[in-house]
Design an enzyme around this catalytic site. Structure first.
Site, PDB file in Angstrom:
ATOM      1  N   ASN A  12       0.864  -1.175   0.000  1.00 24.83           N
ATOM      2  CA  ASN A  12       0.000   0.000   0.000  1.00 24.83           C
ATOM      3  C   ASN A  12       0.902   1.228   0.000  1.00 24.83           C
ATOM      4  O   ASN A  12       1.485   1.568   1.026  1.00 24.83           O
ATOM      5  CB  ASN A  12      -0.901  -0.021   1.245  1.00 24.83           C
ATOM      6  CG  ASN A  12      -1.713   1.252   1.390  1.00 24.83           C
ATOM      7  OD1 ASN A  12      -1.769   2.074   0.462  1.00 24.83           O
ATOM      8  ND2 ASN A  12      -2.343   1.442   2.530  1.00 24.83           N
ATOM      9  N   TRP A  13       0.995   1.848  -1.152  1.00 27.41           N
ATOM     10  CA  TRP A  13       1.922   2.980  -1.284  1.00 27.41           C
ATOM     11  C   TRP A  13       1.361   4.279  -0.704  1.00 27.41           C
ATOM     12  O   TRP A  13       2.060   5.295  -0.682  1.00 27.41           O
ATOM     13  CB  TRP A  13       2.289   3.184  -2.770  1.00 27.41           C
ATOM     14  CG  TRP A  13       3.150   2.093  -3.328  1.00 27.41           C
ATOM     15  CD1 TRP A  13       3.772   1.108  -2.622  1.00 27.41           C
ATOM     16  CD2 TRP A  13       3.501   1.887  -4.705  1.00 27.41           C
ATOM     17  NE1 TRP A  13       4.480   0.288  -3.486  1.00 27.41           N
ATOM     18  CE2 TRP A  13       4.327   0.754  -4.765  1.00 27.41           C
ATOM     19  CE3 TRP A  13       3.181   2.547  -5.895  1.00 27.41           C
ATOM     20  CZ2 TRP A  13       4.845   0.262  -5.973  1.00 27.41           C
ATOM     21  CZ3 TRP A  13       3.689   2.072  -7.094  1.00 27.41           C
ATOM     22  CH2 TRP A  13       4.525   0.934  -7.119  1.00 27.41           C
ATOM     23  N   LYS A  14       0.109   4.254  -0.301  1.00 31.82           N
ATOM     24  CA  LYS A  14      -0.519   5.459   0.273  1.00 31.82           C
ATOM     25  C   LYS A  14      -0.299   6.652  -0.681  1.00 31.82           C
ATOM     26  O   LYS A  14      -0.401   6.470  -1.890  1.00 31.82           O
ATOM     27  CB  LYS A  14       0.007   5.708   1.691  1.00 31.82           C
ATOM     28  CG  LYS A  14      -0.152   4.446   2.549  1.00 31.82           C
ATOM     29  CD  LYS A  14       0.084   4.647   4.013  1.00 31.82           C
ATOM     30  CE  LYS A  14      -0.106   3.313   4.741  1.00 31.82           C
ATOM     31  NZ  LYS A  14       0.020   3.442   6.195  1.00 31.82           N
ATOM     32  N   HIS A 100      -9.504   1.162   5.416  1.00 30.60           N
ATOM     33  CA  HIS A 100      -8.156   1.370   5.955  1.00 30.60           C
ATOM     34  C   HIS A 100      -8.233   2.357   7.122  1.00 30.60           C
ATOM     35  O   HIS A 100      -9.055   3.275   7.104  1.00 30.60           O
ATOM     36  CB  HIS A 100      -7.225   1.897   4.858  1.00 30.60           C
ATOM     37  CG  HIS A 100      -5.795   1.910   5.297  1.00 30.60           C
ATOM     38  ND1 HIS A 100      -5.273   2.934   6.049  1.00 30.60           N
ATOM     39  CD2 HIS A 100      -4.800   1.009   5.132  1.00 30.60           C
ATOM     40  CE1 HIS A 100      -4.003   2.661   6.315  1.00 30.60           C
ATOM     41  NE2 HIS A 100      -3.688   1.499   5.770  1.00 30.60           N
ATOM     42  N   GLU A 102      -6.561   4.839   7.917  1.00 30.72           N
ATOM     43  CA  GLU A 102      -6.454   6.261   7.569  1.00 30.72           C
ATOM     44  C   GLU A 102      -7.766   6.769   6.971  1.00 30.72           C
ATOM     45  O   GLU A 102      -8.145   7.932   7.173  1.00 30.72           O
ATOM     46  CB  GLU A 102      -5.263   6.467   6.627  1.00 30.72           C
ATOM     47  CG  GLU A 102      -3.948   6.326   7.394  1.00 30.72           C
ATOM     48  CD  GLU A 102      -2.832   5.646   6.635  1.00 30.72           C
ATOM     49  OE1 GLU A 102      -2.836   5.664   5.391  1.00 30.72           O
ATOM     50  OE2 GLU A 102      -1.938   5.072   7.301  1.00 30.72           O
ATOM     51  N   GLU A 172      -4.987  -4.609  10.825  1.00 34.74           N
ATOM     52  CA  GLU A 172      -3.970  -3.573  10.989  1.00 34.74           C
ATOM     53  C   GLU A 172      -4.264  -2.786  12.274  1.00 34.74           C
ATOM     54  O   GLU A 172      -5.081  -1.855  12.250  1.00 34.74           O
ATOM     55  CB  GLU A 172      -3.977  -2.614   9.799  1.00 34.74           C
ATOM     56  CG  GLU A 172      -3.661  -3.295   8.473  1.00 34.74           C
ATOM     57  CD  GLU A 172      -3.136  -2.307   7.446  1.00 34.74           C
ATOM     58  OE1 GLU A 172      -2.028  -2.507   6.972  1.00 34.74           O
ATOM     59  OE2 GLU A 172      -3.832  -1.318   7.161  1.00 34.74           O
ATOM     60  N   GLY A 178       2.726   2.716  10.784  1.00 30.74           N
ATOM     61  CA  GLY A 178       3.641   3.835  10.595  1.00 30.74           C
ATOM     62  C   GLY A 178       4.351   4.278  11.868  1.00 30.74           C
ATOM     63  O   GLY A 178       4.916   5.364  11.921  1.00 30.74           O
ATOM     64  N   SER A 217       3.768  -1.598  10.451  1.00 27.09           N
ATOM     65  CA  SER A 217       5.223  -1.588  10.669  1.00 27.09           C
ATOM     66  C   SER A 217       5.898  -2.916  10.347  1.00 27.09           C
ATOM     67  O   SER A 217       6.861  -3.313  11.011  1.00 27.09           O
ATOM     68  CB  SER A 217       5.550  -1.123  12.097  1.00 27.09           C
ATOM     69  OG  SER A 217       5.129   0.212  12.288  1.00 27.09           O
TER      70      SER A 217
HETATM   71  P1  13P Z   1       3.214   0.781   7.579  1.00 27.61           P
HETATM   72  O1  13P Z   1       3.735  -0.510   7.004  1.00 27.61           O
HETATM   73  O2  13P Z   1       3.894   1.994   7.044  1.00 27.61           O
HETATM   74  O3  13P Z   1       3.146   0.718   9.065  1.00 27.61           O
HETATM   75  O4  13P Z   1       1.690   0.918   7.069  1.00 27.61           O
HETATM   76  C1  13P Z   1       0.846  -0.162   7.226  1.00 27.61           C
HETATM   77  C2  13P Z   1      -0.396   0.087   6.469  1.00 27.61           C
HETATM   78  O5  13P Z   1      -1.176   0.953   6.805  1.00 27.61           O
HETATM   79  C3  13P Z   1      -0.624  -0.697   5.262  1.00 27.61           C
HETATM   80  O6  13P Z   1      -1.919  -0.511   4.769  1.00 27.61           O
END
Ligand code: 13P
Length: 254
Positions: A12-14, A100, A102, A172, A178, A217
């Site tokens: 997931n590159w966000k 997600h 976020e 998650e 993060g 993470s």
């Molecule tokens: P990180 O791997 O940066 O913690 O993010 C996890 C995530 O939200 C994947 O969707």
């Protein structure tokens, strides 16, 4: 589209990697990961604006699947800035991240919206990757199980049993995303078992076919132990999926 090759490595590159960077990433990653690796599944979730660039580099690699990070719950209309399921499918996506953390906690997405999106995704013939996870204060109050089960049941409430059998779930924990704080493999297993049992109540034996991914993470140092944990079928990775060499080395784990 049911996933049979496990583990699943989902990136997931966000809000990272525009079309030029995405193309460079795919070129480097394709060289680093041999095409014969049919014992695992790779799914890329680039930003919508980079979908075409990634698609151009996945067409010669049937083991590379493509998804979008979000869709709107309505089929079409005056929703400036949004992506519909039909457009995502047209652009080559097979998977959609839904719920997600976020989206839920930064953009205020509700369980009802997540449910609407899951139904819309099913209707378009795409596969949802339903994300669930508790906040730190909920974990500290021993509410992890109830939060995760509520999100899960609400998310699939408007889906058919068959579509549920073909979906993916990602656990998650919000406090692990993060932050560099990862759930231990045992912590992940406890929640994954709860999710598996709930899926079993919903769709019976088919629940064993549903990949349950861990995210939060994940990195080169912890991925192997997480993948070895009971009921962990793959990983959903943000930060550590942005560098092609690093992501390739994570994807070599099992
Ligand atoms: P990180 O791997 O940066 O913690 O993010 C996890 C995530 O939200 C994947 O969707």
């Amino acid at each position: 589209m049911a996933i049979h090759q496990r583990p699943v490595f989902a990136a997931n590159w966000k809000m990272h990697l525009g079309p030029t960077q995405a193309t460079a990433f795919m070129d480097a990653f394709s060289v680093a990961v041999a095409a014969s690796a049919s014992d695992r599944t790779f799914i890329f979730f680039p930003p919508a604006i980079s979908l075409a660039a990634v698609r151009a580099r996945t067409q010669s690699r049937p083991d590379f699947r493509l998804g979008v990070q979000n869709v709107h719950g309505e089929e079409k209309g005056a929703f400036t800035g949004e992506t519909s399921v039909g457009m995502a499918a047209d652009a080559g996506a097979s998977f959609v991240l839904v719920g997600h953390s976020e989206r839920r906690h930064v953009f205020g997405e509700t369980d009802a919206q997540v449910a609407q999106k899951c139904a819309r995704i099913e209707a378009a013939g795409l596969t949802p990757v339903l994300c669930v996870g508790e906040k730190i204060e909920q974990r500290e109050k021993d509410e992890t199980e109830s939060v995760v089960l509520h999100q899960l049941r609400a998310g699939v409430s408007a889906m058919s049993d068959q579509a549920v059998r073909e979906m993916l779930v990602a656990y998650e924990p919000v406090w692990a995303i993060g932050t560099g704080r990862t759930a231990t493999p045992d912590d992940a297993s406890v929640v994954h078992r709860v999710i598996r049992a709930a899926l079993g109540e919903l769709v019976g034996d088919g629940a064993h076919e549903i990949p349950i991914l861990y995210g939060g993470s994940v990195n080169a140092g912890n991925v192997a132990s997480l993948l070895a944990a009971d009921q962990v079928d793959g990983v959903l990775v943000g930060g550590a999926s942005l560098d092609p060499a690093g992501w390739a080395s994570i994807c070599a784990s099992r």
